[in-house]
Scaffold this motif. Sequence first.
Motif, mmCIF file in Angstrom:
data_model
loop_
_atom_site.group_PDB
_atom_site.id
_atom_site.type_symbol
_atom_site.label_atom_id
_atom_site.label_comp_id
_atom_site.label_asym_id
_atom_site.label_seq_id
_atom_site.Cartn_x
_atom_site.Cartn_y
_atom_site.Cartn_z
ATOM 1 N N VAL A 126 0.839 -1.208 0.000
ATOM 2 C CA VAL A 126 0.000 0.000 0.000
ATOM 3 C C VAL A 126 0.871 1.254 0.000
ATOM 4 O O VAL A 126 0.527 2.263 -0.627
ATOM 5 C CB VAL A 126 -0.963 -0.018 1.210
ATOM 6 C CG1 VAL A 126 -1.627 1.346 1.395
ATOM 7 C CG2 VAL A 126 -2.029 -1.102 1.028
ATOM 8 N N ARG A 127 2.017 1.195 0.697
ATOM 9 C CA ARG A 127 2.935 2.345 0.676
ATOM 10 C C ARG A 127 3.534 2.533 -0.721
ATOM 11 O O ARG A 127 3.693 3.650 -1.208
ATOM 12 C CB ARG A 127 4.059 2.140 1.696
ATOM 13 C CG ARG A 127 3.623 2.298 3.141
ATOM 14 C CD ARG A 127 4.839 2.469 4.061
ATOM 15 N NE ARG A 127 5.727 1.325 4.019
ATOM 16 C CZ ARG A 127 5.617 0.261 4.800
ATOM 17 N NH1 ARG A 127 4.643 0.215 5.711
ATOM 18 N NH2 ARG A 127 6.477 -0.739 4.709
ATOM 19 N N ILE A 128 3.829 1.410 -1.380
ATOM 20 C CA ILE A 128 4.438 1.469 -2.719
ATOM 21 C C ILE A 128 3.420 1.894 -3.766
ATOM 22 O O ILE A 128 3.720 2.648 -4.692
ATOM 23 C CB ILE A 128 5.045 0.099 -3.091
ATOM 24 C CG1 ILE A 128 6.192 -0.255 -2.134
ATOM 25 C CG2 ILE A 128 5.540 0.093 -4.535
ATOM 26 C CD1 ILE A 128 6.671 -1.689 -2.277
ATOM 27 N N CYS A 129 2.181 1.399 -3.616
ATOM 28 C CA CYS A 129 1.156 1.592 -4.655
ATOM 29 C C CYS A 129 -0.134 2.106 -4.003
ATOM 30 O O CYS A 129 -1.134 1.381 -3.951
ATOM 31 C CB CYS A 129 0.939 0.246 -5.349
ATOM 32 S SG CYS A 129 0.039 0.331 -6.877
ATOM 33 N N PRO A 130 -0.139 3.346 -3.508
ATOM 34 C CA PRO A 130 -1.290 3.837 -2.723
ATOM 35 C C PRO A 130 -2.564 4.055 -3.535
ATOM 36 O O PRO A 130 -3.648 4.134 -2.971
ATOM 37 C CB PRO A 130 -0.769 5.167 -2.157
ATOM 38 C CG PRO A 130 0.277 5.616 -3.127
ATOM 39 C CD PRO A 130 0.928 4.359 -3.640
ATOM 40 N N GLY A 131 -2.443 4.154 -4.854
ATOM 41 C CA GLY A 131 -3.625 4.488 -5.661
ATOM 42 C C GLY A 131 -4.438 3.302 -6.124
ATOM 43 O O GLY A 131 -5.470 3.479 -6.779
ATOM 44 N N SER A 132 -4.016 2.093 -5.803
ATOM 45 C CA SER A 132 -4.711 0.908 -6.311
ATOM 46 C C SER A 132 -5.903 0.548 -5.434
ATOM 47 O O SER A 132 -5.743 0.202 -4.260
ATOM 48 C CB SER A 132 -3.756 -0.281 -6.387
ATOM 49 O OG SER A 132 -4.468 -1.465 -6.680
ATOM 50 N N ARG A 133 -7.076 0.589 -5.989
ATOM 51 C CA ARG A 133 -8.278 0.268 -5.230
ATOM 52 C C ARG A 133 -8.396 -1.241 -5.003
ATOM 53 O O ARG A 133 -8.917 -1.680 -3.982
ATOM 54 C CB ARG A 133 -9.512 0.803 -5.961
ATOM 55 C CG ARG A 133 -9.481 2.327 -6.116
ATOM 56 C CD ARG A 133 -10.728 2.857 -6.773
ATOM 57 N NE ARG A 133 -10.633 4.288 -6.998
ATOM 58 C CZ ARG A 133 -10.205 4.831 -8.133
ATOM 59 N NH1 ARG A 133 -9.841 4.060 -9.133
ATOM 60 N NH2 ARG A 133 -10.140 6.134 -8.273
ATOM 61 N N ASN A 134 -7.956 -2.041 -5.991
ATOM 62 C CA ASN A 134 -7.971 -3.493 -5.800
ATOM 63 C C ASN A 134 -7.120 -3.893 -4.600
ATOM 64 O O ASN A 134 -7.483 -4.776 -3.822
ATOM 65 C CB ASN A 134 -7.436 -4.194 -7.059
ATOM 66 C CG ASN A 134 -8.432 -4.183 -8.191
ATOM 67 O OD1 ASN A 134 -9.622 -4.350 -7.969
ATOM 68 N ND2 ASN A 134 -7.967 -3.976 -9.410
#
Length: 1016
Positions: free
Chosen positions: A767-775
Motif C-alpha cells: 500500500v505504501r508502494i502503490c497507494p492508488g490501487s483500489r484493488n
Amino acid sequence: MSLNISDSDWRDFEKLIFRLLLDEYGIEENKINRLTQAKKDGGYDGIFYIPCPQGENNHVQAFIRTLFEAKLRNDLGHSLPLQEFSKALIISINKNANRLIIATNLYFSQGTIVELQKYSKYTGLEIRFLTSYDIHQWLENRGVSFAQSFITSSNLIGFLQESYQRNQSRAQESSQKSIYHFQPVFCHTEIIGCDRKRALSESLSVFRQFPGIITVEGEVGIGKSVFTNQVLRELQENENYNVQKVDIEYCSTPRVLFLELLDHIWHIPFQILNTFDEETSQDILRWIGDWEVPEEMRRTLLVAFSKSANEYHNSSDLFNYYLTEYIYKIYNIVKQRKPPVLCLTNINYADEDLLKFLLQLLKKFDGTTRILLELRTSLYINNRVTDQDWADFLSTVWQLPSLRKRVYLKEWDPEDSISFIRSRMNPLPISLHCTKIIQRRVGKNPLHLDTFLDYLSLRTKNENIPEAYWEEYIANCPLENINHTIFLLIDRLARTLRHAGEILFVLGILGGHSSEFFITLCIGEAVAETLDYICTETSLLKKQGEEICVSHSLYLAAIQKYDYLSSFSKQRLAAGVYEYLDEAGLDSFRRAVACIELLKTLGEQKKSAECAFNLAETLFKDGQFQASCRYYTEARVFLETIDGIDEALLFRCMLGQIKCRLHLEEFTAESMQRDIDNCKEALDHCAVSEELAREYLIDYLIAKNQFLHYFGKFQESLHEVGNILSLLYRCECPDVELIGAMWAEYAIAVKETSSLENALETFRRAVRICPGSRNLQFAHLTHLSEKCSSFDPRQAQDYLLKIRELEVHLNLPDRMHNWVNLATICFYCGDSAQAYAEGKRLIREAYTLGLSNEEGRLSNLLGCIALYDGRQQEALSYFLHGLDIFKEENYVAYLWPLLVNLSTLYFWQGQDQEAFRSIRQCTDIFRSSYLQRIRQTPRPERSYEKLHIAIILLAGTLHELHLPEEQTQLLLDELHALAKDSVIMDIISLAVSREKAIELASGSTFCLNGEVYIKD
C-alpha cells in the motif's frame, strides 16, 4: 420572414402552447399543471393532470397524466421528423404518462403519422399532434394581443403566422389528430390436435389469471413457434396485452438483449437511439416513473448505449445487474398502462453467458410479468454451450417458483397428421392410402412433414408425376431423417429455380435475415419472382415486411452448409456480398461473423483468422467468454492451416483460449498445464519488439499465475508474481491498478505459504508502494477484517464498512461478498434481527444474480441466526439449502463450516445418527482436502485455526452422542490424526465434553449464548 430562434423565443413558444392547452382542457396552472424549468426539462416541456371524461373507466388513474413537448423550428415548408421528438416518446413511457402532445410550428408527414400509429398500438400511449394550423386557430379565437401579454419576443407571432401560411394545407391534415388504437400483428394459424388446442386454452386461462412463466417445450420442429404465435395473437387481439417477441438468435450478448428489450418497450429504432448524445441519453434514463435512477446505474446504462462496450471488461456481472434492475423497474411501469407479455424464442442459440443473464432476468421478474419461453428439449445443435449446460438451464427454469405451466408438445396423432397432409396438399388430389404412406415414411413431426410436402409438391410439379405413380415414388423416396429431407428440398430449389441457390447463400452468410434489395444488389439481377415463389410455395423462407428471413433454425443450419453450390459460384457470390456488406445493415457482431465466413470462402485464411481474433477480443472485453473462446479457437485453426504462420497472432489466440477457459473454469490441471507450456513455446517463437515481447510475457505470466492460484500452487505463484512485478516496473507507463492487483496476489500467496501476519505486513508494504490501487485497498481491508473478526467483530465491521467506500470500483461478486461479510459480522456483534433482515434481502439478490457461493454462505448465516433464536426447523431448512448448493458446486471450503453447524442442530434435536452423518462428511472433507496441506505446514497457521476449532467441537459432540462406542471411536481416531497441534490432540484424547470444547473454542471464535457458530 426567417427567425433566428433564441432561447427566449423557444421559451415563449412553450408558454404559448401551455396556455393553449390550459384553455382547451379548462384547467388552471398550479403545482401539478405546469411548465418544466427551462433547459432542465428532462426531455419534455410541460405536464398536466387532466380529469378523466365521464365513461372513461379504462384508466386506473382518476386523471390522465399528460406530457407535452413543443418544437419551434426555422425550416418552414418541411415536416417535423420523428427523431426530433423521439426522446419525448421514450420519457412518456418511462414517466408512465397516458398521453403525449407534440406541438410544432411545422406539420407532421404521413410517414411520421404511420410510425406513431404503430408506436401507440404497441405501447398504449395516446399521442396527439398540434401544428401551425391549431396555433393559428387559437390565436384567431384568443386574439394576438392576449398572446403578446405573456410573451416577450417581438417577432414570434409574425413567425408563427408565416409558418401557418407556408404549411397551411398539410398542417391542417395532421392537426388535432389523436392516435390511440390497437391492431393485431400475429396472423391466425390453426392449431391442429385436441391436446394442443386444450393446452392453448389452458395457457390463455393461466395468463388471464396471473403473471408468471409458461414454457412451450418439445423436440426440434414440433411446432413450438406456431403454438406461441397463436397464444400471443389471442392475448393481443382479445385481451389487449402489449406483446413483445424477442428472438435470442440475434442477441449475441446480454447488452444486445437489453437493447432489444428496450426497443420493444420504447419502439424507437436503434438508428435513432444511436444518434442521441450523452445529455439526451441522461434525460431518457434519469427517471422511471417517480423514481430517480441512481447515478452509478445511469453511468452503466450509458455504456450500454455506447457503440463500444470496452468498460464492460472485468465488470460484466455488475453491468448485467444494473441492466436487469432497469428492465425490471421499467416493466413495472409499462404494465400499469398495458400488461406486457414477453416471448423469448430460439433460446437454444444463447451461449453460457447469455443463458446466465436470462436466468437472472427470470428470477428478478419472479412472477410479476407474463413470460412465454420456447424451450427445445432435444439435443443441442447450435454448439454454443454444452449439452450439460443446456440441461442445467432447463432444470433451473423448471424449478423457478414463478413457473405457472409447462406445455410439452408431442408429435401429432395419426389422424391429425393425415388431416394436415391432405389439407396441405390441397388442391392436388391425394388418396388416403397415399397419405398414410407419407405418414409412415416421414413420421408425425410437423416440420418434417411440412418440409417433405414442400419437396413433394415441388418435385411433382416440375416432373409432372402422374397420381398413379405417387405411391411408388413416395415409397422409394430417400428419407433418412429430417436433415436429409431439408437437404433434398434445398438441393431441388437450387437446381430448378433461377437464383434460388444464390439467394439462400446470401441469407446464410447474413445469418438468415436480409432484404430483397440487398439480395438483388449482391446477385446483380432481379430475384423478386424466385423469392415470391420460395416464400409462397414452401415453408423455407418467409417475408416480414421488407425483410426476407429463413423460417426455422434447422433450415438455416442446412443452408449454411452451402453444399448446393459449386466452389466457383460460392466465391463469386462471396465477393459480391463482401463488396456490399456495409449496405446490409448488420450489427457489429453479425457483420464480423459474416466477414469471417466470406473471407474463408474467398481463400483469405489469414484475413479470416485476423477477423476471428478481433471478434474474440471484443467478446472477451464484453465478458462473453464462451463465445470468445470459440472465435479464438477458430482463428487458431485458420492460422495453423496456412504457410508463413503469424507466430505472434498464434500466441495471442492460444493465450486468449487459456484466459477464457480460466474464466469458465473448464479444464483439468493436466490439460491446462499442457496448454500453458504450448503457449510459452509459441511466445518464444514470436519475433516482435522488446516492448511488445514484455507486454506478451506479462499477459502470459498473469494467466499462468491465475492457474497456479486455482490449484493452490502458492509457492510457485510467489515466484511468478515477483517476475510480473519486475516486468511491470520496467514499463514506461506502469498500470497502477494492475501493479496493485499483483501485490494483492503476492500477499495472498504469502498468507497461504506462511501466515496471515506476514501477509498483512506484505499488504502494508504494498500500500505504501502503490497507494492508488483500489484493488489492493480492497484486498488489504478484507484481510484486516479477517484478522480481527473472531476477537473484535466491531473492528472487523469497521474495516468492512471502509470497503463500501470502494464499491463503485468493485465488481459485483466482490461487492456481494463484502455485503455478506457485513451481515455475518452484524450477527456476531449481537444484532441478530438486523443481520437476519439483511441476510433475507441478500439471499434473494444472490439467487437472482446466480451467485451460488454467496447464496450458500447466506444460507449458513440465516441458519445460524435461526438456530440462535430457537427456530430450529427454519434453521434446518436453511442449512439443507446451503448444503445442496455447496455439494452441487463442490465448494468444500464453504461446505464443512455448514456441516459443523448442522451437526450442532441435529445434536440439539436429539437426532444422533444425523449428527454423526454430518460429522462423518466433515471428516471426509478434512481428510481429502486439508490433511496433506496441514501436514506440510511448518506450524499451525492462523488460516487453519477455524478448522482446528471445528475438530474440537466435532470431537466434543461425538463424545456426547448416544451411539455405540465403536461407531464413534473410529471418527475420533480420524479427527486425532487430522489435528496437528499437540494441544488439540490431547483435548481429543481426553474425551473432552462438548461443553468443555465450547469453552476452549470460544476464546478464538464467535460464541453467543454459550454456543459456538462456525463462520465460513
